[in-house]
Scaffold this motif. Structure first.
Motif, PDB file in Angstrom:
ATOM      1  N   ARG A  26      53.062 -41.437  63.206  1.00 37.33           N
ATOM      2  CA  ARG A  26      51.578 -41.133  62.991  1.00 37.33           C
ATOM      3  C   ARG A  26      51.181 -39.684  62.846  1.00 37.33           C
ATOM      4  O   ARG A  26      50.403 -39.456  62.008  1.00 37.33           O
ATOM      5  CB  ARG A  26      51.089 -41.636  64.214  1.00 37.33           C
ATOM      6  CG  ARG A  26      50.986 -43.277  64.387  1.00 37.33           C
ATOM      7  CD  ARG A  26      50.221 -43.996  65.487  1.00 37.33           C
ATOM      8  NE  ARG A  26      50.978 -43.570  66.750  1.00 37.33           N
ATOM      9  CZ  ARG A  26      51.995 -44.466  67.360  1.00 37.33           C
ATOM     10  NH1 ARG A  26      52.433 -45.314  66.571  1.00 37.33           N
ATOM     11  NH2 ARG A  26      52.255 -44.050  68.412  1.00 37.33           N
ATOM     12  N   LEU A  27      51.665 -38.945  63.537  1.00 35.44           N
ATOM     13  CA  LEU A  27      51.422 -37.374  63.504  1.00 35.44           C
ATOM     14  C   LEU A  27      51.609 -36.939  62.267  1.00 35.44           C
ATOM     15  O   LEU A  27      50.850 -36.265  61.512  1.00 35.44           O
ATOM     16  CB  LEU A  27      52.066 -36.657  64.528  1.00 35.44           C
ATOM     17  CG  LEU A  27      51.711 -35.208  64.743  1.00 35.44           C
ATOM     18  CD1 LEU A  27      50.382 -34.918  64.695  1.00 35.44           C
ATOM     19  CD2 LEU A  27      52.672 -34.400  65.643  1.00 35.44           C
ATOM     20  N   ARG A  28      52.750 -37.198  61.765  1.00 36.68           N
ATOM     21  CA  ARG A  28      53.188 -36.577  60.233  1.00 36.68           C
ATOM     22  C   ARG A  28      52.277 -37.382  59.359  1.00 36.68           C
ATOM     23  O   ARG A  28      51.863 -36.479  58.331  1.00 36.68           O
ATOM     24  CB  ARG A  28      54.599 -37.055  60.194  1.00 36.68           C
ATOM     25  CG  ARG A  28      55.302 -36.449  58.765  1.00 36.68           C
ATOM     26  CD  ARG A  28      56.580 -36.588  58.466  1.00 36.68           C
ATOM     27  NE  ARG A  28      56.945 -37.999  58.208  1.00 36.68           N
ATOM     28  CZ  ARG A  28      58.118 -38.689  58.377  1.00 36.68           C
ATOM     29  NH1 ARG A  28      58.976 -38.015  58.336  1.00 36.68           N
ATOM     30  NH2 ARG A  28      58.213 -40.120  58.023  1.00 36.68           N
ATOM     31  N   THR A  29      51.998 -38.555  59.329  1.00 34.73           N
ATOM     32  CA  THR A  29      51.065 -39.227  58.460  1.00 34.73           C
ATOM     33  C   THR A  29      49.654 -38.561  58.390  1.00 34.73           C
ATOM     34  O   THR A  29      49.241 -38.254  57.483  1.00 34.73           O
ATOM     35  CB  THR A  29      50.983 -40.660  58.722  1.00 34.73           C
ATOM     36  OG1 THR A  29      52.444 -41.115  58.665  1.00 34.73           O
ATOM     37  CG2 THR A  29      49.932 -41.531  57.671  1.00 34.73           C
ATOM     38  N   SER A  30      49.046 -38.148  59.616  1.00 39.51           N
ATOM     39  CA  SER A  30      47.944 -37.649  59.686  1.00 39.51           C
ATOM     40  C   SER A  30      47.900 -36.326  59.129  1.00 39.51           C
ATOM     41  O   SER A  30      46.840 -35.805  58.465  1.00 39.51           O
ATOM     42  CB  SER A  30      47.569 -37.559  61.532  1.00 39.51           C
ATOM     43  OG  SER A  30      47.439 -38.956  61.885  1.00 39.51           O
ATOM     44  N   LEU A  31      48.750 -35.521  59.313  1.00 37.25           N
ATOM     45  CA  LEU A  31      49.043 -34.170  58.646  1.00 37.25           C
ATOM     46  C   LEU A  31      48.825 -34.158  57.489  1.00 37.25           C
ATOM     47  O   LEU A  31      48.338 -33.373  56.564  1.00 37.25           O
ATOM     48  CB  LEU A  31      49.861 -33.265  59.472  1.00 37.25           C
ATOM     49  CG  LEU A  31      49.943 -33.052  61.014  1.00 37.25           C
ATOM     50  CD1 LEU A  31      51.107 -32.368  61.476  1.00 37.25           C
ATOM     51  CD2 LEU A  31      48.602 -32.264  61.059  1.00 37.25           C
ATOM     52  N   THR A  32      49.584 -35.187  56.898  1.00 37.42           N
ATOM     53  CA  THR A  32      49.757 -35.298  55.396  1.00 37.42           C
ATOM     54  C   THR A  32      48.411 -35.632  54.621  1.00 37.42           C
ATOM     55  O   THR A  32      48.055 -35.309  53.536  1.00 37.42           O
ATOM     56  CB  THR A  32      50.930 -36.628  55.042  1.00 37.42           C
ATOM     57  OG1 THR A  32      52.147 -36.328  55.763  1.00 37.42           O
ATOM     58  CG2 THR A  32      51.058 -36.551  53.529  1.00 37.42           C
TER      59      THR A  32
END
Length: 418
Positions: A26-32
């Motif tokens: 989720r964190l990586r997706t949000s930053l992406t």
């Protein structure tokens, strides 16, 4: 030995796996998604605010009449520097009267003389615009008194010291609830009696229509300005109200030719006056706002490009991180097409989710701006559709190379990776 049958993975299953992969990071997706969110939100906000400001200005100008044009005196020059339209005394009250009588397309004409000055009442004072006008001003400019009355023909003939206040000036000089009608105020050290307060018209083109006072043109010319031309009473300009918006062009043609004859202007001699109309102002402002919107949208587009690069980078890293997972999937029968579809779907989902959040954020910011600055809140369906389409395009472009790399991984090599 029979051939190994390769099962085609349904699109719904590919979609489900893509969602699960994104949710587990989720964190990586949000930053992406961040770059896409910023880009789309910027496009939506700028487009909505630009259209809202444009609409508000059009409404304000139209409230003053779209069948009205302004004739200004010529330009005075000092040391080779232009002092601006209306600075030379090339128009007279008699010019305005002649236009009213001889221009068939003109329904009404009102002359004015304008200067800045100090207005004082008691211990309150303010610097404002002082307009000397004639009796046609309320009808031509569609500004009627909300209290009291406008001055009369006798006031104009006798150059009486009476004044009609703009609502902003009234609010500055008088306390809340205090009656302005009948009060005596000082304008440029002269004593004037308040006979009316004009209705509020707001600001148009950066000029506050309520921050001004109106006195008889004859009084303004004789007691405040004190300058007359050789051929009559000098004025700053006059407004012409055409019979209709359709006749505005005809009225402008008639006024131009009439003034040229009266001022003995023949080619190639330039005109000593300038004419502008409300429709031209609206069109010019719309062009400026449109160019500004395109400029800022282009800058927002750069954010989208940056967001696309971010998606591509994160997806490439994801391919490296999930090399073993890809090897296992391919070892148990997943085709290159299935792997390609999953990674491409992940990139598209990230972009579309970022686009949807960007649209919501953009609309929220545009609504907040319209509420704070009091202009219409306009939702641009074209901008929303364009934003989501751009987001989809970013996802497709950014996801192609990482998805292709994932699909081309050799399963044996992938299984050996840690």
């Amino acid at each position: 030995m029979g051939k190994l049958r390769v099962r085609q993975v349904p699109l719904l299953e590919i979609f489900s796996m893509a969602v699960e992969a994104l949710w587990s990071n989720r964190l990586r997706t949000s930053l992406t998604m961040l770059g896409v969110i910023i880009g789309i939100a910027s496009v939506i906000t700028v487009t909505s605010v630009g259209q809202g400001v444009q609409k508000a200005t059009e409404q304000q100008i139209q409230a003053l009449g779209t069948n009205v044009m302004l004739v200004l005196s010529g330009v005075a020059r000092s040391g080779g520097i232009s002092q601006g339209a209306g600075s030379a005394s090339t128009l007279t009250f008699e010019d305005a009267q002649a236009v009213g009588k001889q221009a068939p397309a003109a329904a009404g004409v009102t002359a004015y003389l304008q200067r800045g000055g100090q207005v004082v009442y008691g211990n309150q004072n303010t610097s404002t615009s002082i307009l000397g006008v004639d009796l046609n001003y309320p009808d031509v400019k569609e500004i009627q008194p909300q209290e009291g009355q406008f001055f009369t023909q006798d006031d104009l003939v006798n150059a009486t010291s009476v004044v009609v206040l703009g609502s902003a000036v009234r609010d500055t000089l008088f306390a809340s609830g205090e009656r302005a009608i009948g009060a005596n105020i000082r304008i440029q050290n002269g004593r004037y009696t308040v006979v009316g307060v004009a209705e509020s018209k707001g600001s148009v083109g950066g000029q506050d229509q309520d921050d001004r006072v109106y006195i008889p043109l004859t009084n303004m010319s004789a007691r405040i300005v004190g300058n007359n031309s050789l051929n009559g009473r000098a004025i700053s300009g006059f407004w012409v109200k055409a019979n209709s918006q359709e006749e505005l062009e005809a009225a402008q043609f008639q006024v131009t030719n009439l003034l040229r004859v009266r001022h003995n202007i023949y080619p190639p001699k330039p005109d000593d006056f300038r004419i502008s109309n409300q429709v031209d102002i609206i069109n010019t402002f719309s062009s400026v706002v449109g160019l500004f919107t395109v400029l800022v949208s282009a800058i927002a587009g750069i954010s989208l490009i940056v967001g696309g690069i971010g998606i591509a980078n994160i997806m490439l890293v994801s391919v490296v991180e999930r090399t073993r997972e890809i090897g296992v999937r391919k070892a148990i029968g997943a085709t290159n097409q299935a792997v390609l579809s999953q990674f491409l779907t992940e990139a598209i989902l990230v972009s579309l989710m970022g686009g949807a959040i960007g649209v919501a954020v953009g609309l929220g910011l545009a609504f907040a701006a319209s509420t704070a600055f009091s202009f219409p809140f306009i939702i641009s369906g074209v901008a929303i559709a364009a934003g989501l389409t751009l987001a989809l395009g970013v996802g497709l472009v950014a996801g192609v190379i990482p998805a292709r790399n994932a699909a081309r991984l050799d399963p044996i090599t992938a299984l050996r990776s840690e």
